[in-house]
Scaffold this motif. Structure first.
Motif, PDB file in Angstrom:
ATOM      1  N   GLY A 351      16.609  -3.645   2.700  1.00  0.00           N
ATOM      2  CA  GLY A 351      15.766  -3.237   1.579  1.00  0.00           C
ATOM      3  C   GLY A 351      16.646  -2.766   0.451  1.00  0.00           C
ATOM      4  O   GLY A 351      17.478  -3.507  -0.065  1.00  0.00           O
ATOM      5  N   ASP A 352      16.487  -1.497   0.068  1.00  0.00           N
ATOM      6  CA  ASP A 352      17.332  -0.913  -0.984  1.00  0.00           C
ATOM      7  C   ASP A 352      18.413  -0.010  -0.417  1.00  0.00           C
ATOM      8  O   ASP A 352      19.164   0.604  -1.172  1.00  0.00           O
ATOM      9  N   LYS A 353      18.508   0.080   0.909  1.00  0.00           N
ATOM     10  CA  LYS A 353      19.457   0.987   1.542  1.00  0.00           C
ATOM     11  C   LYS A 353      20.743   0.242   1.915  1.00  0.00           C
ATOM     12  O   LYS A 353      20.725  -0.673   2.735  1.00  0.00           O
ATOM     13  N   PRO A 354      21.908   0.622   1.326  1.00  0.00           N
ATOM     14  CA  PRO A 354      23.175  -0.044   1.671  1.00  0.00           C
ATOM     15  C   PRO A 354      23.558   0.242   3.123  1.00  0.00           C
ATOM     16  O   PRO A 354      23.453   1.377   3.604  1.00  0.00           O
ATOM     17  N   ILE A 355      24.021  -0.805   3.818  1.00  0.00           N
ATOM     18  CA  ILE A 355      24.470  -0.630   5.209  1.00  0.00           C
ATOM     19  C   ILE A 355      25.880  -1.181   5.415  1.00  0.00           C
ATOM     20  O   ILE A 355      26.440  -1.022   6.505  1.00  0.00           O
ATOM     21  N   ALA A 356      26.480  -1.793   4.398  1.00  0.00           N
ATOM     22  CA  ALA A 356      27.856  -2.295   4.512  1.00  0.00           C
ATOM     23  C   ALA A 356      28.374  -2.648   3.130  1.00  0.00           C
ATOM     24  O   ALA A 356      27.601  -2.992   2.223  1.00  0.00           O
ATOM     25  N   ILE A 357      29.709  -2.538   2.940  1.00  0.00           N
ATOM     26  CA  ILE A 357      30.352  -3.041   1.727  1.00  0.00           C
ATOM     27  C   ILE A 357      30.672  -4.497   1.987  1.00  0.00           C
ATOM     28  O   ILE A 357      31.460  -4.826   2.870  1.00  0.00           O
ATOM     29  N   ALA A 358      30.038  -5.371   1.256  1.00  0.00           N
ATOM     30  CA  ALA A 358      30.120  -6.807   1.530  1.00  0.00           C
ATOM     31  C   ALA A 358      31.562  -7.282   1.580  1.00  0.00           C
ATOM     32  O   ALA A 358      32.342  -7.047   0.659  1.00  0.00           O
ATOM     33  N   GLY A 359      31.911  -7.924   2.688  1.00  0.00           N
ATOM     34  CA  GLY A 359      33.213  -8.557   2.825  1.00  0.00           C
ATOM     35  C   GLY A 359      34.360  -7.607   3.070  1.00  0.00           C
ATOM     36  O   GLY A 359      35.509  -8.055   3.190  1.00  0.00           O
ATOM     37  N   GLU A 365      26.445   4.221   9.800  1.00  0.00           N
ATOM     38  CA  GLU A 365      25.089   4.487  10.289  1.00  0.00           C
ATOM     39  C   GLU A 365      24.553   3.366  11.166  1.00  0.00           C
ATOM     40  O   GLU A 365      23.762   3.600  12.077  1.00  0.00           O
ATOM     41  N   THR A 366      24.993   2.116  10.935  1.00  0.00           N
ATOM     42  CA  THR A 366      24.449   0.978  11.689  1.00  0.00           C
ATOM     43  C   THR A 366      25.471   0.382  12.652  1.00  0.00           C
ATOM     44  O   THR A 366      25.319  -0.756  13.100  1.00  0.00           O
ATOM     45  N   GLU A 367      26.518   1.137  12.993  1.00  0.00           N
ATOM     46  CA  GLU A 367      27.536   0.576  13.885  1.00  0.00           C
ATOM     47  C   GLU A 367      26.980   0.435  15.308  1.00  0.00           C
ATOM     48  O   GLU A 367      26.049   1.136  15.721  1.00  0.00           O
ATOM     49  N   VAL A 368      27.579  -0.497  16.036  1.00  0.00           N
ATOM     50  CA  VAL A 368      27.183  -0.752  17.420  1.00  0.00           C
ATOM     51  C   VAL A 368      27.789   0.318  18.322  1.00  0.00           C
ATOM     52  O   VAL A 368      28.965   0.660  18.195  1.00  0.00           O
ATOM     53  N   THR A 369      26.972   0.868  19.228  1.00  0.00           N
ATOM     54  CA  THR A 369      27.425   1.895  20.178  1.00  0.00           C
ATOM     55  C   THR A 369      27.153   1.417  21.606  1.00  0.00           C
ATOM     56  O   THR A 369      26.598   0.337  21.836  1.00  0.00           O
ATOM     57  N   ASP A 370      27.521   2.268  22.566  1.00  0.00           N
ATOM     58  CA  ASP A 370      27.277   1.926  23.972  1.00  0.00           C
ATOM     59  C   ASP A 370      25.783   1.851  24.279  1.00  0.00           C
ATOM     60  O   ASP A 370      25.381   1.249  25.286  1.00  0.00           O
ATOM     61  N   ARG A 371      24.950   2.468  23.450  1.00  0.00           N
ATOM     62  CA  ARG A 371      23.499   2.478  23.690  1.00  0.00           C
ATOM     63  C   ARG A 371      22.795   1.285  23.051  1.00  0.00           C
ATOM     64  O   ARG A 371      21.598   1.093  23.229  1.00  0.00           O
ATOM     65  N   THR A 372      23.544   0.492  22.288  1.00  0.00           N
ATOM     66  CA  THR A 372      22.943  -0.643  21.582  1.00  0.00           C
ATOM     67  C   THR A 372      22.471  -1.706  22.576  1.00  0.00           C
ATOM     68  O   THR A 372      23.202  -2.088  23.498  1.00  0.00           O
TER      69      THR A 372
END
Length: 851
Positions: A351-359, A365-372
C-alpha cells in the motif's frame, strides 16, 4: 551439448607455460579480503564444475585464457581446507555450564557414528540435536593439533568446529551446522573438498557484462573458450502454477522495468534449518557468511546467475507497490539502522507503507524469522541509474545493489525464482506454492536480432573468418546465428545478454574476435594508397605567417569577433559603409560584419597599454563584403550571390618609448618584407609606394604606404599620426600598423630555393658608406647600385644607416658590404684593388659621393 568451434586453431598449446608472473597467486586456508569482495568478482572453480568440466586444465591456464578472451584476471587464490579426520557429529546431550570469563560453555555428548565423545563447547548455537563437524583428539586442523583436555571440570575429547577452524572462512563465532539428514560419522572430507581455487576478476572489466556477475555466466564463457559442453541450469518450472491466483503487484515508478512475486508456504521452523553443505562451503569460500536455508539460497542464486532476490514474511505482506518514497522519512533496514529517505527514493511498499529499499536492502519489520510459515519471494529488475544515486547518498552498497548497478537483464527475474525453488526442493524441504508467478512489467525475454550485411563482419575484423567458424563461435555462447542469402549474417541475441552490452553489429564482431583469439589475428596495417598529402594552400600560408610573426618579431596572435562595434567605430571616426548585417546580433551596436581587421585591433590598445609599455599583436581572420543589394536582414545564405568572404592578416605594434618612430617603423616594415619572402621566390616580392587615395582615418598621405606585389596593391602599412594617436592612446606612444589581403598574394606555397655550392677559394669583401638624399628614397639608391656589375661580385648586403654629424641636412649615409670572389682561384691584391677602383668610378659617373 555445445558444438566445437569450426576451423579455429587450438590455442591450448600456447598456454602450456602460463604467464603467471602477472597474476597475484595466493595460497591460504580461507578468503578474508572483504574489501576485494566488494569491488571485484570472485569465481570458484569448485562451483564452476557443476556446469562445465575443467578438471584437466590448470587454473593458471584458465586465468590466462579468461584474460585474453573475456575479462581481466587479477589473481588466483588456492583455498586449503582442514577436513581430514573430521566427521559429522550429532549433539545428543547439551548441558549448560557456568559462564567462564563471560563466555557461556556447554557440555556436550557427541555421536560421531562409530562412538560417542564428551566435549565442552563455547559456541552459542551448541544445542541438542545439532549436527556439526567434529574433530576428535589427534586430528590436525592446519598447524593446530587437537588433544584431550579438561574444561570447567569436564573432559573434552575433541572439538565441535566452526567454519574458521576448518579453514573454510573467517567466521568462528558459531558452529558450522549440517543438515539434519546428514549421516553421523560421515567423513567431512567426503562432503567438503580439501581445496578450491578462486579466480579474482577485475570489477572494471565486467561493468558492461552483468551476465558475468554470476558463476553460470562464467561457466558459459569457459565452455566456449575450451570447447567443452555446458550443462543446463536446473530450475523448478513455475508455469505449472499458472492456474493459481496472482499476487497483487503495481509499479508506480518508471525505474522498475519489471517486478515479480511468488508466494509459498513452508512448515514452521523450516526457515531456520541449515542449507546444504555444498551451498555453505561455496558461500564461505566467497566470503559470504551462512545463516539458514532461505537466506543462503537467495545469496547463492545471486552469486550463481547475478540476479538478486529478497524474501518477505508472507503473513505480513499482502500486496506490493513499487513507488517513490513520496516524502522525507525514516526507514529501518535489516541491519537495524534507521535510514534517512528522500521523496524520490524508490521503495517497495505494501500500500503506502515502505517495506524495503528497492534493489538495496529489505526492511526489518517484514524479515523472515524462525516463526515464518509463508514466504513471499521477490525477484525484480531496477534501473541502474536510480540504484546508483540511492546507494551513493545512503552510503549503503550491498551485493544486490552492485549487481543492479550493472544493468541486469530483466529475463533473469524468472530464472532466479525457478532456481531458488529448485534448490529448496533439492534440500528436501517441503513447500506449497500458493500463487502463480506474478509479474508486473516486461521480462524482455524475447531474442533480439541484429543483421550484419555480407562481408561486413570480416571487414570490421580485418580477417576473413570462415562462415562455419562464425556460426560455431556465436552458438557456443548461446547466440542464434545463420547466414541468409543476400542478407548476410542474422544473429539472435539471447535475453541473458544485456541490451547495453550487445546492441550493434560491432558488438557481434567483438564476440567473434575475442573467442577466436586475438593472438590468432595477424597484426597487419591497413592498406592505403601512397600519394602526396593534400595541402590546403591558404591554411599553410596562415601557418607560415603565424610562425614568422610570433617567433621572429615577437607578435602575439589574437582573435576578435567578426563584427564591428559601432560605438568604437564612431569614436575613431571610421564609417564602415554598407556591410552585411547580423539578424540576431549579440548586442545592438555589434550587428555589422567587419570589412577590415584593424578597428578591432586598435580597440585592444587601451586595454593593454595600462599594463605594458610595448606589445605587438596580430590577427588572421575573415572579412566580409556584400555583393549586390543588401538589406538589414541579409546574410551569407548564398555566398556566391550575396557576399564575399576573404582572409586578411593585420597587425599593430605599440611602443611607449625606446626607439625613434622611424626605427620602429622600419622594424615592422622588415617584418612585412619577410612575409613576402616566405610567400614568393622573388628576391624582393613586396614593394612599397606612397599611399594613393587613403580611405580610413588611420591612413594618411604622409604616414602610410601601399604594399605592392608587382603592380597590384595587396595591403597598407603605416604609423598612426598625432590626431589618430590621441584618440586611441591619449597617453602617447607610437603605433605602427599593417593589413594584407592574403587572397591577393601570388606565389608558391613552397618557393623554389636557389642553392649554390660554397666557394672553393677564399674571397674578400669591401664596405662602402654612400651619401644619399633621404628624399630620393632608398629604393632608388638600390636601383642605381643594381646597375653596377663585375665578374668578381657575388652579392651586396645592406649594413647600416647613419644620419648625424658630418652630413648635410636631408642627407644620410647608407653602408653596404660587397662580397667578392672567384670560382677558380684566390683573389690577388691587385684584383681586389681593381674592383675597388671600378666601383668608385661607377659612383662618380652617377654623381654619388662616399663618406
Amino acid at each position: 551439448m555445445r558444438a566445437p568451434f569450426g576451423a579455429i586453431p587450438d590455442l591450448f598449446s600456447k598456454f602450456e607455460k602460463p604467464l603467471v608472473n602477472r597474476l597475484n597467486i595466493n595460497y591460504s586456508h580461507y578468503n578474508d579480503d572483504s574489501s576485494k569482495k566488494r569491488f571485484n568478482v570472485q569465481i570458484s572453480l569448485d562451483w564452476i564444475s557443476d556446469f562445465v568440466d575443467l578438471s584437466d586444465i590448470a587454473p593458471e591456464i584458465i586465468a590466462n585464457r579468461l584474460t585474453m578472451s573475456t575479462a581481466e584476471v587479477e589473481g588466483i587464490q588456492y583455498l586449503n581446507r582442514f577436513t581430514e579426520g573430521v566427521v559429522v557429529g550429532e549433539i545428543l546431550e547439551a548441558e549448560p555450564l557456568p559462564a567462564k570469563e563471560g563466555k557461556q560453555l556447554t557440555a556436550c555428548l557427541v555421536d560421531a557414528g562409530n562412538r560417542q565423545y564428551r566435549t565442552v563447547c563455547g559456541a552459542p548455537n551448541a544445542r541438542k540435536g545439532l549436527k556439526a563437524p567434529f574433530a576428535p583428539a589427534g586430528t590436525e586442523l592446519g598447524e593446530k593439533k587437537i588433544g584431550k583436555t579438561e574444561m570447567a571440570g569436564r573432559p573434552s575429547e575433541g572439538i565441535l568446529c566452526s567454519a574458521a577452524e576448518l579453514g573454510m572462512s573467517s567466521w568462528h563465532e558459531i558452529l558450522f551446522e549440517c543438515p539434519a539428514n546428514t549421516k553421523n560419522g560421515t567423513p567431512f572430507s567426503e562432503l567438503v573438498p580439501k581445496s578450491d581455487v578462486l579466480i579474482e576478476i577485475d570489477n572494471k572489466s565486467l561493468t558492461h557484462r552483468p551476465d558475468l556477475w554470476g558463476h553460470y555466466g562464467f561457466a558459459r564463457e569457459l565452455a566456449a573458450i575450451f570447447h567443452r559442453p555446458l550443462k543446463p541450469l536446473p530450475r523448478h518450472c513455475v508455469d505449472q502454477y499458472s492456474n493459481l491466483p496472482a499476487f497483487p503487484i503495481k509499479i508506480d515508478d518508471p525505474n522498475c522495468p519489471c517486478y515479480s512475486a511468488l508466494a509459498f508456504g513452508i512448515t514452521a521452523g523450516s526457515t531456520g534449518i541449515p542449507s546444504s553443505i555444498t551451498m555453505q562451503r561455496r558461500l564461505h569460500a566467497l566470503g559470504q557468511r551462512t545463516y539458514n536455508l532461505l537466506i543462503d539460497v537467495t545469496n547463492y542464486v545471486s552469486l550463481e546467475i547475478g540476479q538478486p532476490t529478497h524474501a518477505f514474511d508472507g503473513d505480513l505482506v499482502h500486496s506490493i507497490r513499487v513507488a517513490p518514497m513520496g516524502q522525507k522519512g525514516k526507514f529501518r533496514t535489516l541491519d537495524g539502522v534507521d535510514r534517512d529517505m528522500l521523496p524520490e527514493d524508490m521503495m517497495i511498499c505494501e500500500g503506502d507503507k515502505p517495506i524495503a529499499i528497492a534493489g538495496i536492502m529489505g526492511g526489518e519489520e517484514t524479515e523472515v524469522t524462525d516463526r515464518t510459515t509463508r514466504i513471499l519471494l521477490e525477484s525484480a529488475n531496477f534501473r541502474s541509474a536510480r540504484i546508483r544515486v540511492s546507494v551513493g547518498r545512503l552510503d549503503l552498497r550491498t551485493d544486490a545493489s552492485q549487481r543492479y548497478e550493472k544493468s541486469q537483464p530483466p529475463a533473469n527475474v524468472k530464472v532466479a525464482t525457478e532456481r531458488i525453488l529448485k534448490l529448496i526442493e533439492d534440500s528436501g524441504t517441503k513447500f506449497q506454492v500458493e500463487s502463480r508467478f506474478s509479474l508486473a512489467g516486461d521480462l524482455a525475454d524475447a531474442v533480439r536480432t541484429i543483421t550484419i550485411k555480407p562481408g561486413r563482419l570480416n571487414h570490421l575484423a580485418g580477417i576473413d573468418f570462415p562462415k562455419e567458424t562464425i556460426l560455431s563461435i556465436l552458438q557456443s555462447i548461446g547466440f542464434e546465428a545463420e547466414f541468409q542469402p543476400d542478407q548476410g549474417l542474422k544473429v539472435g541475441i539471447p535475453p541473458f545478454r544485456s541490451a547495453k552490452d550487445i546492441s550493434i553489429e560491432e558488438d557481434i564482431v567483438e564476440e567473434v574476435m575475442r573467442l577466436y583469439g586475438f593472438d590468432n589475428i595477424p597484426p597487419v596495417l591497413p592498406e592505403l594508397p601512397l600519394k602526396p598529402l593534400f595541402i590546403e594552400k591558404s591554411i599553410r600560408m596562415d601557418h607560415k605567417a603565424q610562425r614568422l610573426l610570433s617567433t621572429a618579431y615577437g607578435y602575439m596572435e589574437v582573435h576578435n569577433y567578426g563584427w564591428f562595434n559601432d560605438d568604437w567605430c564612431k569614436k575613431i571616426g571610421f564609417d564602415p559603409g554598407t556591410t552585411l548585417v547580423l539578424q540576431n546580433p549579440a548586442a545592438q551596436p555589434e550587428s555589422r560584419l567587419r570589412t577590415t581587421l584593424l578597428p578591432n585591433l586598435f580597440a585592444l590598445i587601451p586595454k593593454n597599454r595600462a599594463s605594458r609599455d610595448q606589445f605587438r599583436i596580430f590577427e588572421l581572420g575573415h572579412v566580409y563584403f556584400p555583393i549586390g543589394e543588401i538589406t538589414d536582414q541579409s546574410f551569407c545564405e548564398d555566398s556566391a550571390a550575396k557576399c564575399r568572404e576573404v582572409s586578411r592578416l593585420a597587425g599593430i605594434s605599440f611602443l611607449q618609448a625606446g626607439l625613434s618612430l622611424e626605427e620602429h617603423y622600419l622594424q615592422i616594415k622588415a617584418a612585412v618584407e619577410d612575409l613576402g619572402a616566405i610567400y614568393s621566390q622573388d628576391e624582393k616580392p613586396f614593394k612599397f609606394a606612397a599611399a594613393k587615395d587613403p580611405q580610413f582615418p588611420w591612413e594618411s598621405q604622409d604616414y602610410s604606404v601601399d604594399i605592392l606585389q608587382g603592380d597590384q596593391k595587396i595591403g597598407t602599412l603605416g604609423v598612426a599620426d598625432k590626431k589618430f594617436l590621441n584618440i586611441v592612446s591619449p597617453e602617447g606612444g607610437q603605433i605602427v600598423w599593417f593589413e594584407i589581403a592574403l587572397d591577393k598574394i601570388a606565389g608558391n606555397l613552397y618557393p623554389h630555393l636557389k642553392i649554390s655550392d660554397p666557394p672553393k677559394f677564399p674571397g674578400s669583401w669591401q664596405d662602402f658608406s654612400i651619401v644619399w638624399k633621404i628624399d630620393a628614397g632608398y629604393e632608388k639608391l638600390e636601383a642605381l647600385l643594381d646597375e653596377f656589375s663585375d665578374p668578381l661580385l657575388i652579392r651586396r648586403e645592406f649594413l647600416t644607416l647613419y644620419k648625424g654629424k658630418g652630413l648635410e641636412k636631408g642627407e644620410a649615409s647608407y653602408s653596404f658590404r660587397f662580397i667578392i670572389g672567384a670560382e677558380d682561384h684566390t683573389l690577388s691584391g691587385a684584383e681586389i684593388e681593381a674592383f675597388h677602383q671600378k666601383f668608385l668610378a661607377f659612383l662618380q659617373t652617377k654623381s654619388i659621393s662616399i663618406r
